[in-house]
Write an enzyme that holds these catalytic residues in place. Structure first.
Site, PDB file in Angstrom:
ATOM      1  N   LYS A 127       6.200  12.398   1.678  1.00 38.59           N
ATOM      2  CA  LYS A 127       6.906  11.279   2.304  1.00 38.59           C
ATOM      3  C   LYS A 127       5.914  10.328   2.994  1.00 38.59           C
ATOM      4  O   LYS A 127       4.970  10.790   3.650  1.00 38.59           O
ATOM      5  CB  LYS A 127       7.851  11.878   3.358  1.00 38.59           C
ATOM      6  CG  LYS A 127       8.802  10.921   3.976  1.00 38.59           C
ATOM      7  CD  LYS A 127       9.558  11.580   5.120  1.00 38.59           C
ATOM      8  CE  LYS A 127       8.761  11.560   6.402  1.00 38.59           C
ATOM      9  NZ  LYS A 127       9.555  11.650   7.633  1.00 38.59           N
ATOM     10  N   LYS A 187       4.253  20.366  17.964  1.00 33.73           N
ATOM     11  CA  LYS A 187       3.505  19.528  18.900  1.00 33.73           C
ATOM     12  C   LYS A 187       2.603  20.359  19.791  1.00 33.73           C
ATOM     13  O   LYS A 187       1.542  19.885  20.192  1.00 33.73           O
ATOM     14  CB  LYS A 187       4.457  18.679  19.754  1.00 33.73           C
ATOM     15  CG  LYS A 187       5.109  17.562  18.959  1.00 33.73           C
ATOM     16  CD  LYS A 187       5.488  16.389  19.830  1.00 33.73           C
ATOM     17  CE  LYS A 187       6.047  15.259  18.982  1.00 33.73           C
ATOM     18  NZ  LYS A 187       6.531  14.127  19.766  1.00 33.73           N
ATOM     19  N   LYS A 217       4.074   7.966   9.348  1.00 32.52           N
ATOM     20  CA  LYS A 217       3.097   7.361  10.254  1.00 32.52           C
ATOM     21  C   LYS A 217       1.986   8.342  10.633  1.00 32.52           C
ATOM     22  O   LYS A 217       0.920   7.936  11.066  1.00 32.52           O
ATOM     23  CB  LYS A 217       3.795   6.834  11.499  1.00 32.52           C
ATOM     24  CG  LYS A 217       4.422   7.927  12.318  1.00 32.52           C
ATOM     25  CD  LYS A 217       5.331   7.381  13.376  1.00 32.52           C
ATOM     26  CE  LYS A 217       5.989   8.537  14.103  1.00 32.52           C
ATOM     27  NZ  LYS A 217       7.401   8.362  14.318  1.00 32.52           N
TER      28      LYS A 217
HETATM   29  P1  ATP Z   1       6.347  11.643  11.554  1.00 37.76           P
HETATM   30  O1  ATP Z   1       5.199  11.205  10.715  1.00 37.76           O
HETATM   31  O2  ATP Z   1       5.950  11.941  12.978  1.00 37.76           O
HETATM   32  O3  ATP Z   1       7.192  12.691  10.902  1.00 37.76           O
HETATM   33  P2  ATP Z   1       7.970   9.488  10.602  1.00 37.76           P
HETATM   34  O4  ATP Z   1       7.020   8.499  10.014  1.00 37.76           O
HETATM   35  O5  ATP Z   1       8.741  10.332   9.654  1.00 37.76           O
HETATM   36  O6  ATP Z   1       7.268  10.367  11.719  1.00 37.76           O
HETATM   37  P3  ATP Z   1      10.209   9.063  12.334  1.00 37.76           P
HETATM   38  O7  ATP Z   1      10.120   8.377  13.651  1.00 37.76           O
HETATM   39  O8  ATP Z   1      10.424  10.538  12.317  1.00 37.76           O
HETATM   40  O9  ATP Z   1       8.929   8.642  11.495  1.00 37.76           O
HETATM   41  O10 ATP Z   1      11.301   8.371  11.431  1.00 37.76           O
HETATM   42  C1  ATP Z   1      12.156   7.397  11.881  1.00 37.76           C
HETATM   43  C2  ATP Z   1      13.299   7.304  10.886  1.00 37.76           C
HETATM   44  O11 ATP Z   1      12.855   6.802   9.609  1.00 37.76           O
HETATM   45  C3  ATP Z   1      13.957   8.632  10.579  1.00 37.76           C
HETATM   46  O12 ATP Z   1      15.349   8.441  10.590  1.00 37.76           O
HETATM   47  C4  ATP Z   1      13.471   8.998   9.186  1.00 37.76           C
HETATM   48  O13 ATP Z   1      14.440   9.723   8.460  1.00 37.76           O
HETATM   49  C5  ATP Z   1      13.197   7.659   8.523  1.00 37.76           C
HETATM   50  N1  ATP Z   1      12.043   7.738   7.611  1.00 37.76           N
HETATM   51  C6  ATP Z   1      10.760   7.984   7.976  1.00 37.76           C
HETATM   52  N2  ATP Z   1       9.943   7.997   6.910  1.00 37.76           N
HETATM   53  C7  ATP Z   1      10.707   7.751   5.819  1.00 37.76           C
HETATM   54  C8  ATP Z   1      10.446   7.630   4.403  1.00 37.76           C
HETATM   55  N3  ATP Z   1       9.227   7.760   3.918  1.00 37.76           N
HETATM   56  N4  ATP Z   1      11.469   7.362   3.564  1.00 37.76           N
HETATM   57  C9  ATP Z   1      12.720   7.206   4.072  1.00 37.76           C
HETATM   58  N5  ATP Z   1      13.033   7.320   5.374  1.00 37.76           N
HETATM   59  C10 ATP Z   1      12.073   7.580   6.258  1.00 37.76           C
END
Ligand code: ATP
Ligand code: LTN
Length: 348
Positions: free
Chosen positions: A212, A130, A215
């Site tokens: 993956k 960050k 967001k």
């Molecule tokens: P960032 O893009 O900032 O890494 P993110 O989209 O991964 O964020 P988080 O807030 O870190 O979102 O994730 C919230 C929860 O959802 C976490 O427990 C994470 O393991 C799960 N998660 C996020 N993306 C996926 C995915 N593509 N498949 C399965 N689980 C997910």
């Protein structure tokens, strides 16, 4: 007669009285719920309330470690709460609250800051990430963020902290801080375990199926959000990257795009890969994209509609926040008061 200590009351409360172990997690209000986070986390959280006492905090105090537009931050908190409830996280069965509504978080965070080492915080990968993304605003809050997260966790004496793999380091630091504190003052904090669900569904980006769905990649069109309109969801599926073959066959290594679509369709429809391969025998990828898109639209339709309805009912959301803050404060203040006593603060 047995002497009843605070400890026995706490323990009794979290385990014996409710018969349940405790779970706590924090959710960034700025984190939009994606198809990935829904299938990987939110969907499972709804089911945990039957087995655990669950606390979920919308962490507005963490959100301001990067600059926010105030009106937008406010709107996102209502939206996040509405989405959590619409996903089945029932406020009558879970304690849903906003972090800044429970002052004990800030109060314990300050104490824990004094038991957290500069070197430890410097090693946190989220801080490094960050601070490289926000080079013009590397503030002290961003640096000491994990001490606040440790306070979020330790206040509720949870057994488990469900988080994504990226947060494991923060939960481990929380344990280190708790061990250090307990080593000086006795058994004050319970040591939590990270709970990283076996993501049966690791959903990949529709445009970049080797990464993956996240967001952070919202702009490339490969990420689907719970609150997206059906036509936008369908557009993302129709544009999904596949391969140059034609057969619908599960092979995550050589056919990541098609396999991801199959995975999504499978989780939404309950059909296994064999059944899906049969269903699409002799049919092209176009049909699979449409069916998967439709399945996701149908999965999200009731959630989106319910969330939209709840967003329009500010009075209800505020009542949930108030009730959550009251319940959370009750537990949090007991831990805080014990900590204050141990470190030598005077209670009036
Ligand atoms: P960032 O893009 O900032 O890494 P993110 O989209 O991964 O964020 P988080 O807030 O870190 O979102 O994730 C919230 C929860 O959802 C976490 O427990 C994470 O393991 C799960 N998660 C996020 N993306 C996926 C995915 N593509 N498949 C399965 N689980 C997910
Ligand atoms: N740091 C986490 C959010 C978070 C959290 C918590 C998670 C804040 N406090 C307590 C679990 C427990 C994140 O960035 N996803």
């Amino acid at each position: 007669m047995n002497k009843i200590t605070n400890e026995t009351i706490n323990k009794a409360e979290s385990e014996a009285v409710s018969g349940k172990k405790t779970i706590l997690s924090g959710i960034q209000p700025t984190g939009v719920a994606t198809l990935g986070s829904y299938l990987g986390a939110l969907r499972n959280w709804a089911a945990l309330a039957d087995t655990y006492s669950c606390y979920y905090s919308i962490v507005d105090m963490h959100a301001i470690t990067v600059r926010q537009v105030p009106a937008e931050l406010r709107r996102l908190q209502y939206e996040q709460l509405a989405v959590l409830i619409a996903c089945g996280i029932d406020p009558d069965k879970n304690v849903l609250f906003v972090q800044s509504h429970v002052p004990a978080h800030a109060q314990l965070a300050w104490v824990l800051n004094c038991y957290t080492m500069f070197g430890e915080l410097s090693r946190m990968t989220q801080f490094k990430d960050k601070s490289s993304k926000n080079a013009d605003n590397i503030n002290a809050g961003l640096f000491s963020y994990p001490a606040l997260q440790a306070a979020d966790i330790l206040l509720y004496r949870p057994d488990l902290v469900p988080v994504g793999a990226d947060q494991k380091q923060h939960v481990e630091l929380t344990r280190d801080i708790a061990v250090r504190f307990n080593g000086i003052y006795g058994d004050v904090f319970k040591l939590p375990e990270p709970y990283i669900p076996k993501v049966g569904a690791k959903i990949m980006d529709l445009q970049k199926p080797t990464s993956k769905m996240s967001k952070s990649e919202i702009d490339n069109g490969g990420c689907v959000l719970i609150m997206d309109k059906p036509e936008d969801i369908m557009r993302s599926f129709k544009r999904a990257v596949t391969d140059s073959e034609t057969s619908v066959r599960y092979d995550a290594k050589n056919k990541p795009g098609v396999s991801n679509l199959m995975q999504i369709y499978s989780v939404c429809s309950g059909k296994d890969f064999g059944a899906i391969e049969k269903e699409f025998e002799g049919k092209g990828y176009g049909e699979l994209k449409t069916r998967a898109g439709e399945a996701v639209i149908e999965l999200f339709r009731p959630i989106r509609e319910e969330a939209a309805r709840l967003i329009g009912d500010r009075a209800y959301l505020q009542a949930v926040m108030k009730d959550g803050a009251k319940k959370a404060s009750f537990t949090a203040n007991k831990t805080l008061s014990k900590v204050y006593k141990k470190i030598g603060f005077i209670e009036l």
